[in-house]
Every structure is written in C-alpha cells, then in structure tokens.
Write a protein that holds these residues in place. Structure first.
Motif, short mmCIF file in Angstrom:
data_model
loop_
_atom_site.label_atom_id
_atom_site.label_comp_id
_atom_site.label_asym_id
_atom_site.label_seq_id
_atom_site.Cartn_x
_atom_site.Cartn_y
_atom_site.Cartn_z
N LEU A 64 0.83 -1.21 0.00
CA LEU A 64 0.00 0.00 0.00
C LEU A 64 0.87 1.25 0.00
CD1 LEU A 64 -2.76 -1.08 2.54
CD2 LEU A 64 -3.08 -0.70 0.09
N GLU A 65 1.95 1.22 0.76
CA GLU A 65 2.82 2.40 0.84
C GLU A 65 3.56 2.66 -0.46
OE1 GLU A 65 5.25 1.48 4.18
OE2 GLU A 65 3.68 1.92 5.67
N GLN A 66 3.77 1.62 -1.26
CA GLN A 66 4.46 1.79 -2.54
C GLN A 66 3.47 1.96 -3.69
OE1 GLN A 66 7.70 -0.87 -3.45
NE2 GLN A 66 8.23 -1.14 -1.30
N GLY A 67 2.22 2.22 -3.38
CA GLY A 67 1.19 2.37 -4.40
C GLY A 67 1.44 3.57 -5.31
N THR A 68 0.72 3.59 -6.41
CA THR A 68 0.90 4.65 -7.41
C THR A 68 0.28 5.98 -7.00
OG1 THR A 68 -1.17 4.07 -8.55
CG2 THR A 68 0.85 2.92 -9.25
N GLY A 69 -0.61 5.95 -6.02
CA GLY A 69 -1.28 7.18 -5.61
C GLY A 69 -2.43 7.57 -6.52
N GLU A 70 -2.87 6.64 -7.36
CA GLU A 70 -3.98 6.94 -8.26
C GLU A 70 -5.25 7.18 -7.45
OE1 GLU A 70 -4.15 4.82 -12.12
OE2 GLU A 70 -6.08 4.08 -11.39
N THR A 88 -11.99 7.47 -6.15
CA THR A 88 -12.00 6.42 -5.13
C THR A 88 -12.64 6.89 -3.84
OG1 THR A 88 -9.75 7.07 -4.51
CG2 THR A 88 -9.97 5.24 -6.04
N VAL A 89 -12.57 8.19 -3.56
CA VAL A 89 -13.20 8.70 -2.35
C VAL A 89 -14.71 8.53 -2.41
CG1 VAL A 89 -13.46 11.07 -3.21
CG2 VAL A 89 -13.22 10.65 -0.75
N ASP A 90 -15.26 8.42 -3.63
CA ASP A 90 -16.71 8.24 -3.80
C ASP A 90 -17.08 6.78 -4.02
OD1 ASP A 90 -17.17 11.02 -3.66
OD2 ASP A 90 -16.68 11.23 -5.79
N THR A 91 -16.26 6.05 -4.78
CA THR A 91 -16.61 4.68 -5.16
C THR A 91 -16.11 3.63 -4.20
OG1 THR A 91 -14.63 4.46 -6.55
CG2 THR A 91 -16.61 5.33 -7.61
N GLY A 92 -15.22 4.00 -3.28
CA GLY A 92 -14.64 3.01 -2.39
C GLY A 92 -13.52 2.27 -3.09
N THR A 93 -13.25 1.06 -2.66
CA THR A 93 -12.09 0.32 -3.16
C THR A 93 -12.43 -0.66 -4.26
OG1 THR A 93 -12.38 -1.38 -1.45
CG2 THR A 93 -10.96 0.48 -0.93
N GLU A 99 -7.88 0.09 -4.14
CA GLU A 99 -7.09 0.67 -3.06
C GLU A 99 -5.62 0.32 -3.23
OE1 GLU A 99 -6.99 0.86 1.82
OE2 GLU A 99 -7.94 -0.83 0.82
N MET A 100 -5.34 -0.93 -3.64
CA MET A 100 -3.96 -1.35 -3.82
C MET A 100 -3.61 -1.29 -5.30
SD MET A 100 -1.92 -4.81 -2.62
CE MET A 100 -2.09 -4.47 -0.86
N GLU A 101 -3.25 -0.10 -5.78
CA GLU A 101 -2.74 0.10 -7.13
C GLU A 101 -1.23 0.23 -7.02
OE1 GLU A 101 -4.19 0.26 -10.10
OE2 GLU A 101 -6.32 0.24 -9.55
N ILE A 102 -0.49 -0.61 -7.73
CA ILE A 102 0.96 -0.65 -7.61
C ILE A 102 1.54 -1.02 -8.97
CG2 ILE A 102 0.93 -3.06 -6.85
CD1 ILE A 102 3.32 -2.40 -5.01
N LEU A 103 2.77 -0.61 -9.25
CA LEU A 103 3.42 -0.99 -10.49
C LEU A 103 3.86 -2.45 -10.42
CD1 LEU A 103 5.62 2.16 -11.19
CD2 LEU A 103 3.35 1.64 -12.07
N GLY A 378 -23.47 1.94 -5.97
CA GLY A 378 -22.21 1.60 -5.31
C GLY A 378 -22.38 0.54 -4.24
N LYS A 379 -23.55 0.52 -3.58
CA LYS A 379 -23.78 -0.46 -2.52
C LYS A 379 -23.94 -1.87 -3.06
CE LYS A 379 -26.08 3.00 0.38
NZ LYS A 379 -27.34 3.38 1.06
N LEU A 380 -24.25 -1.99 -4.35
CA LEU A 380 -24.53 -3.31 -4.90
C LEU A 380 -23.45 -3.82 -5.84
CD1 LEU A 380 -28.31 -2.79 -5.71
CD2 LEU A 380 -27.33 -3.99 -3.76
N PHE A 381 -22.37 -3.05 -6.01
CA PHE A 381 -21.37 -3.42 -7.00
C PHE A 381 -20.35 -4.44 -6.49
CE2 PHE A 381 -23.25 -1.20 -10.05
CZ PHE A 381 -22.66 -0.10 -10.64
#
Length: 575
Positions: A64-70, A88-93, A99-103, A378-381
């Motif tokens: 998580l700490e090495q994530g892309t920050g997207e 992501t602040v609206d759609t969640g993870t 949440e875990m976007e990484i190269l 979003g609650k059903l996705f």
C-alpha cells in the motif's frame, strides 16, 4: 516430501512460490531469462484473496505504501475536459481504481527481496529441454547445465516458450480483439493523480496513469481482430502505432514522442491462455503461463498471487507430487474460469469506433457518475465470485490479524462492465429522450396532453422521478451480471437484460413518436413477460441483480394497465 524445486520466472507468481516453499525448507532455484531482475511495468491492482495472501506474508502495508497514488478514473474529451469521472473517495475500493494500485515491477521487487533469502536466483538462463522419469525431471538449461528436480514450476508469461516445450500445442488461445502497448513517459506539470482515459475514432484509446517515481505510465490500445502483430519486431510495432495514432488528438503527440525514447516498451495482442491441464508429470504451470485472463478481466494479478500461494501450500501439505498438483488445479480452476468469463464484445463497447459512439459512452458514463446514481449502485457493485477459500491453508503467523478476503467479481473488469452498461442504457435513454413529451418536443407534448387519461395517471414530474430509479436498477443488474463468469445462465440473463433495455426505447417510439396506442399496449404487456423472465433468469446467477429489477417489472405492470386504459379511452387516436 519433494524437496528440490525449480521455478522459471522471477515476477509476481514465481517469487511468491519461492518465498513460501523456501520458508518451508524446500531447496528452491529460480531461473529468469532476463539478465537481471526486471523493474518497471504498468499499473496493476491486487484485490480480494490476493490482499489476504500479501497480509499473510507481512507485505500488505508495504504494498500500500508503494502504491501509485492513483485517486480515480476519468474519461476525457479531446480538449482535456473531463466527460465523466469516478473518484476512489466516492466509489470506495471496488471501483475502476482499487485501493492497492501498484506498479508490476514494484510489487515483484517487494516479493523478490524476501524471497531471495530462501531461494537461489539465476538470471540470464532458461530451460532448453525437460526429460522426466518416475523419480524426477531432468532439466537442461540454455547455459548447458543439466540438473534434476522433484518439481518444475513454470511461472512465466502469456507467451511462455517453456510451456510449449512441455505442453506442445495444448494452449488454445482466446483472442480478445484488442492490441495494447505499455510504456513510461516523462511526467508533465499538468499530469494529475487520475487514470485519464481518452477515446478516439477507430477504436483507439490513450491512457495516462500516475506513478510514484516521477514519471507517467502510458497505454495505447487499438480495438481490432488480431493480425499477428505480437510477432513483429519492436521497430515494426512502434511504426505501426505511430501511424495509427498520428491524428488521434488529445495528447497523442506527446505519447508518441515518449514512446520513441522509452526503455520499457511492451506490446501485446490480448489473448487468454486456455489450457486443458496445468501439469504434466512433475512440471506444473502457474500465473499467466497457465491461465492468462488478460487485463480486461481486471483480476490477473490477484489470480497470480492466489495461484502461486495455493500451489505452494499444496506442495507443502502433500508428500506426493501428483496429489499436490491435482489439488492445486481443483482449487484454482473455478476461480480462473470465473475470471476468464469476459464477453469478447467488451473491448468494442469500451473503445467505440465512431464519434457518435464516443459521445454515447461519455454521456452514459456522465449519468452513471452522478451522486444520485452512484450512491444507489455503489452499494450493490460488490459482486460474487468463486475465489479460493484460503481457510483451508495455514493461518497467518502469530501476531497477525486475519481478515476475510473480500469477494471480487469475475467476468468483465469493473471498467469494461461499467462501460458496457453505460453504452447500452445510454442508447436506450437517448431514444427515450428523443420521444419524451417535454418542452423540447412541443408537438409530442401537445398530443400527449390532449389524450383522455384516467385519474390515476401520475403527473409528469412523477414520471421524471421514477425513470432514473428504474434505470439505476437496470444498470446495477446489468453490471453485476456482466461481472459474473460466462455460462448459459449468465448469458441468458444478459440477453434478457439487453432485450428489456432495448424495448424501453422501442416503446417510447411506438407510443409518443408514432402514436400507435394499441401496438404500444401490446409491447408494454410483452415487456412485463420479458421483464419477469429477466428477473427469474438473473435470480439464478445473482440475486441482488434480480432484486434490482423487481421495481422495473412492477412499474411495467402498472404502465401496461395505464396504456390499455388510454388506448380504450382514445379510440380515434393512433389509427
């Protein structure tokens, strides 16, 4: 217990197998064709059970700490203005950006560093020949070395050469009609933290994504049937892309210029690996070499992490190689088939070929991104899948807290499923609005107001409030069904979903535009039947999808009664 293990491929899957088997006391050798460890690569994400496995390895927080920050995904127009975005602040993870976007290279190195403490790595070598007897596999390397191993694990890529040595002709690839190039370009001051997605005519798209290395990750894609482009040399591939994107617009000039100087160009024609078996004697496949689902599935890295872990655990649990490899395949096969259930039409829907198609995509995505719709859907996705039950394997080490692996859907990836839903519903809504009795259509409005209507006819404002809710239910149902693995039940439900959405627009054409009251009443009754069939079919695949369509069918029943009464009370109309 088998102890001497050879692994080919030092990326995500290979390093995870090496880490777990090395810690368990196996003698592990990892051979990698590249002359040194390969950093770099594009954005990937890890979801569901993959997150839990990284947690068991003590690496989740570091990843998580090495994530892309997207921070989200945005579709942009040619002038750079945003047509629609999902933050992501609206759609969640569980949205397009996890949440875990990484190269890829960052995750692979995160795994490699601890794995090499338990395994021997040999770069710049590869397998030239494999011979097996009842007791072991004798491997001859390109370097000329020959060694014997109890198990040989092929953790290579979609185009694995070693797979063809051991399983010649067994892979029957499923081509996905999409060609993609990935590479890194210099970052500019106006690059933000969004995944920006631009569509151009001809099924072309350009993507720019952030990283945490001070550069930008670019992607060029072309939606078309395969033509052997994956076998061209790099010079031919870059020349082809340069020609195809010369007039694409937006930041195409910048991206093409960056492609000329990049040092990590990767080009591929997307295809799934479809293998009837993953093992032959003491040789076993894992990761993309076994089951590549393509980036369209949105679950490739999670499959690689999970498959490597399951394979390692089964080898640790069983002293018999055949038993372990059989158990591994039985555990992973449902999850893989789930993830590979991507309709081939998905890339076409996400990459329109015409200006009209692009406008429809953007318009529908804009509607879907509105808070009122996003909040309901979003609650059903969350979806459902056939993820491996990790509870059967070793619990996390002492002191670690285990969390349940989040269920992640299979079938189409979130981005493509959302795009498909938006295109279909957007087209239906466009036809409906073209025929609506609102101030923009004064002739239709005057005709509708002159009709003799029963006292229980809702006011125009009620119609305006109800349809967005019903369309949201259809959007939720379509999205969830597309995220399920392909199969007769899922495909039947998707077909009925498409039929009902098409009939909505068709009914408005009959009633308001053509003023055929009798025909529209019959059509409305037919929609009740097809809507009920849709609910029944969806219930067999995904109950929340079926539940989301119930208000639609109830409203259709009321609308049929209303249409029949209007037809009866206005005999001179629509003749």
């Amino acid at each position: 217990m088998s102890r001497r293990i050879l692994i080919t491929g030092a990326s995500v899957a290979g390093n995870i197998v090496a880490w777990w088997l090395g810690r368990a006391g196996f003698t592990v050798t990892v051979v990698e064709r590249a002359p040194e460890f390969r950093d770099g690569g594009q954005n990937i994400d890890v979801r569901g059970p993959g997150r839990e496995i990284l947690r068991r390895m003590g690496l989740e927080q570091a990843a998580l700490e090495q994530g892309t920050g997207e921070e989200g995904t945005a579709w942009v127009k040619e002038d750079g203005r945003i047509a629609a975005q999902f933050l992501t602040v609206d759609t969640g993870t569980d949205g397009p950006t996890a949440e875990m976007e990484i190269l890829r290279g960052d995750l692979a190195r995160l795994l490699y560093e601890p794995a090499r403490e338990h395994a021997t790595y040999r770069f710049g070598d590869s397998i030239a020949r494999v011979e097996q007897d009842p007791d072991a596999a004798t491997v001859t390397f390109a370097s000329g070395i020959a060694e014997r191993y109890d198990v040989v694990i092929l953790a290579e890529g979609v185009g694995s050469r070693t797979r063809e040595l051991v399983f010649p002709g067994e892979n029957v690839p499923r081509w996905m009609d999409l060609t993609i190039a990935y590479f890194t370009i210099p970052r500019r001051a106006d690059d933000d933290r969004l995944w920006r997605w631009y569509n151009a005519r001809g099924g072309r798209s350009i993507s720019l994504r952030p990283d945490h290395h001070g550069t930008t990750r670019a992607m060029l894609s072309v939606q078309q049937p395969p033509g052997g482009e994956q076998d061209w040399d790099v010079v031919h591939q870059t020349a082809w892309l340069r020609e195809r994107f010369a007039d694409a617009g937006w930041q195409s000039d910048r991206v093409i210029a960056g492609m000329e100087t990049t040092d990590d160009f990767y080009f591929d024609v997307l295809r799934q690996v479809r293998m009837p078996r993953w093992s032959s004697g003491r040789v076993v496949l894992t990761g993309d070499a076994a089951w590549c689902a393509t980036p369209i599935a949105g679950y490739g890295t999670t499959l690689a992490v999970t498959g490597a872990y399951v394979l390692a655990q089964e080898l640790i649990r069983s002293a018999d190689v055949e038993t372990a490899l059989t158990a591994y395949e039985q555990a992973m096969r449902p999850m893989v088939e789930d993830a590979q259930g991507v309709p081939r039409i998905a890339p076409r829907l996400a990459n329109p070929h015409s200006r009209l198609g692009i406008r429809l995509l953007h318009g529908a995505l804009s509607v879907a991104s509105r808070p009122a719709v996003r909040g309901v859907t979003g609650k059903l996705f969350g979806g459902r899948s056939k993820d491996v039950d990790l509870a059967r394997y070793d619990a996390p080490r002492s002191g670690e807290t285990q969390i349940a692996a989040r269920s992640s859907p299979g079938g189409v990836s979130p981005v493509l499923a959302l795009s498909a839903v938006d295109v279909v519903l957007g087209a239906s809504a466009l036809v409906g609005r073209r025929n609506a009795p609102d101030p923009s259509h004064p002739g239709i409005r005057r005709w509708y107001r002159r009709l003799d209507k029963p006292g229980y006819t809702p006011p125009d404002a009620a119609f305006g409030a109800v349809w967005p809710v019903l369309e949201t239910g259809l959007a939720v149902g379509g999205y969830r069904l597309l995220r399920q693995p392909s199969g007769p039940a899922r495909n039947a439900a998707v077909g009925l979903w498409l039929l009902n959405t098409a009939m909505v627009g068709g009914w408005t054409q009959l009633f308001f535009r053509e003023k055929r009251l009798g025909a529209s009443t019959v059509a409305s009754g037919a929609m009740v039947a097809t809507g009920a069939a849709y609910v029944a079919a969806a219930a067999k695949v995904d109950r929340p999808a079926a539940a989301a369509a119930v208000p639609f069918v109830v409203w259709l029943g009321f609308a049929t009664l209303l249409a029949e009464r209007i037809w009866r009370d206005n005999p001179a109309e629509g003749r």
